[in-house]
Design a protein around this motif. Structure first.
Motif, PDB file in Angstrom:
ATOM      1  N   LEU A 103       0.872  -1.181   0.000  1.00  0.00           N
ATOM      2  CA  LEU A 103       0.000   0.000   0.000  1.00  0.00           C
ATOM      3  C   LEU A 103       0.905   1.226   0.000  1.00  0.00           C
ATOM      4  O   LEU A 103       1.797   1.332   0.846  1.00  0.00           O
ATOM      5  N   ILE A 104       0.700   2.118  -0.955  1.00  0.00           N
ATOM      6  CA  ILE A 104       1.470   3.357  -1.047  1.00  0.00           C
ATOM      7  C   ILE A 104       0.521   4.505  -0.741  1.00  0.00           C
ATOM      8  O   ILE A 104      -0.464   4.704  -1.457  1.00  0.00           O
ATOM      9  N   GLU A 105       0.803   5.234   0.326  1.00  0.00           N
ATOM     10  CA  GLU A 105      -0.033   6.371   0.708  1.00  0.00           C
ATOM     11  C   GLU A 105       0.687   7.651   0.296  1.00  0.00           C
ATOM     12  O   GLU A 105       1.635   8.080   0.946  1.00  0.00           O
TER      13      GLU A 105
ATOM     14  N   TRP B  13      -5.092  -1.120  -7.856  1.00  0.00           N
ATOM     15  CA  TRP B  13      -6.090  -0.066  -7.844  1.00  0.00           C
ATOM     16  C   TRP B  13      -5.534   1.155  -7.139  1.00  0.00           C
ATOM     17  O   TRP B  13      -4.524   1.081  -6.442  1.00  0.00           O
ATOM     18  N   MET B  14      -6.196   2.291  -7.352  1.00  0.00           N
ATOM     19  CA  MET B  14      -5.802   3.536  -6.683  1.00  0.00           C
ATOM     20  C   MET B  14      -7.048   4.344  -6.376  1.00  0.00           C
ATOM     21  O   MET B  14      -8.096   4.150  -6.991  1.00  0.00           O
ATOM     22  N   ALA B  15      -6.909   5.223  -5.403  1.00  0.00           N
ATOM     23  CA  ALA B  15      -8.018   6.091  -5.001  1.00  0.00           C
ATOM     24  C   ALA B  15      -7.463   7.453  -4.624  1.00  0.00           C
ATOM     25  O   ALA B  15      -6.334   7.563  -4.145  1.00  0.00           O
ATOM     26  N   GLY B  16      -8.263   8.464  -4.822  1.00  0.00           N
ATOM     27  CA  GLY B  16      -7.849   9.819  -4.484  1.00  0.00           C
ATOM     28  C   GLY B  16      -7.477  10.590  -5.724  1.00  0.00           C
ATOM     29  O   GLY B  16      -7.800  10.210  -6.847  1.00  0.00           O
ATOM     30  N   GLN B  17      -6.770  11.674  -5.500  1.00  0.00           N
ATOM     31  CA  GLN B  17      -6.356  12.529  -6.604  1.00  0.00           C
ATOM     32  C   GLN B  17      -4.919  12.163  -6.972  1.00  0.00           C
ATOM     33  O   GLN B  17      -3.962  12.825  -6.589  1.00  0.00           O
ATOM     34  N   VAL B  18      -4.810  11.078  -7.710  1.00  0.00           N
ATOM     35  CA  VAL B  18      -3.519  10.511  -8.092  1.00  0.00           C
ATOM     36  C   VAL B  18      -3.379  10.624  -9.605  1.00  0.00           C
ATOM     37  O   VAL B  18      -4.263  10.209 -10.350  1.00  0.00           O
TER      38      VAL B  18
ATOM     39  N   VAL C 205      -2.200   4.121  -3.641  1.00  0.00           N
ATOM     40  CA  VAL C 205      -1.970   3.198  -4.750  1.00  0.00           C
ATOM     41  C   VAL C 205      -1.733   1.840  -4.104  1.00  0.00           C
ATOM     42  O   VAL C 205      -0.905   1.716  -3.203  1.00  0.00           O
ATOM     43  N   VAL C 206      -2.454   0.827  -4.552  1.00  0.00           N
ATOM     44  CA  VAL C 206      -2.319  -0.522  -4.004  1.00  0.00           C
ATOM     45  C   VAL C 206      -1.806  -1.428  -5.111  1.00  0.00           C
ATOM     46  O   VAL C 206      -2.357  -1.448  -6.213  1.00  0.00           O
ATOM     47  N   LEU C 207      -0.746  -2.169  -4.808  1.00  0.00           N
ATOM     48  CA  LEU C 207      -0.144  -3.053  -5.793  1.00  0.00           C
ATOM     49  C   LEU C 207      -0.799  -4.424  -5.766  1.00  0.00           C
ATOM     50  O   LEU C 207      -1.476  -4.785  -4.806  1.00  0.00           O
ATOM     51  N   GLU C 208      -0.575  -5.199  -6.820  1.00  0.00           N
ATOM     52  CA  GLU C 208      -1.140  -6.545  -6.940  1.00  0.00           C
ATOM     53  C   GLU C 208      -0.694  -7.416  -5.762  1.00  0.00           C
ATOM     54  O   GLU C 208       0.438  -7.302  -5.305  1.00  0.00           O
ATOM     55  N   PRO C 209      -1.556  -8.309  -5.277  1.00  0.00           N
ATOM     56  CA  PRO C 209      -1.154  -9.223  -4.202  1.00  0.00           C
ATOM     57  C   PRO C 209      -0.075 -10.192  -4.685  1.00  0.00           C
ATOM     58  O   PRO C 209      -0.008 -10.536  -5.863  1.00  0.00           O
TER      59      PRO C 209
END
Length: 163
Positions: free
Chosen positions: A68-70, A85-90, A127-131
């Protein structure tokens, strides 16, 4: 006539993610800077085709992990194809600074066998990377004399300024 670019404004987080890090099936096993490694107690994404493999992985205590990248206004470089997947203003960029930089990266990539372009994510969000079932190491480059060389298949992500 010259144009100047205004620095991006710090934007407040405009989203909330529920049942992810605060899930009783997920444990944060390591954190360093903007990076966290999440580990799943059990794999809940099993289907009929993967049930046998999931059973033996569970018997051998093999667990799925996710990075998980914050991003808090920073930048992260990620291995091509590793983002889930990603969320926010990226915002996503290629990290290429021009034609000369692209040619240099392509030549260097061909010589040492790594991908020429790695995507960069910048902004405020996650930003979340693949498991993966592989081990994930969070490395502080200052503890390694300022740098290390990592095989392309072993690299997942770094802060944006790292080459």
């Amino acid at each position: 006539m010259t144009a100047t670019r205004r620095p991006p404004k710090e934007l407040p987080l405009t989203f909330q993610i529920h049942n992810f890090k605060d899930n009783d099936d997920i444990t944060v096993i390591a954190s360093r800077g903007m990076f966290s490694v999440l580990e799943y107690a059990k794999d809940l994404s099993v289907n009929a085709q993967s049930a046998q493999q999931a059973y033996f992985e569970a018997q051998m205590n093999v667990r799925r992990r996710q990075v998980l990248i914050e991003l808090g206004g920073g930048t992260a470089t990620v291995q091509a194809g590793a983002m889930q997947w990603m969320a926010g203003q990226v915002a996503l960029t290629s990290g290429v600074k021009g034609a000369g930089d692209l040619i240099g990266k392509m030549f260097r990539g061909a010589v040492i066998g790594e991908s020429a372009v790695k995507p960069q994510y910048a902004g405020t969000g996650v930003v979340v990377l693949e498991p993966t079932t592989k081990h994930v190491l969070l490395v502080d480059l200052s503890q390694w004399g300022g740098g290390i060389v990592v095989e392309d298949g072993m690299f997942l992500a770094s802060e944006g300024g790292i080459e």
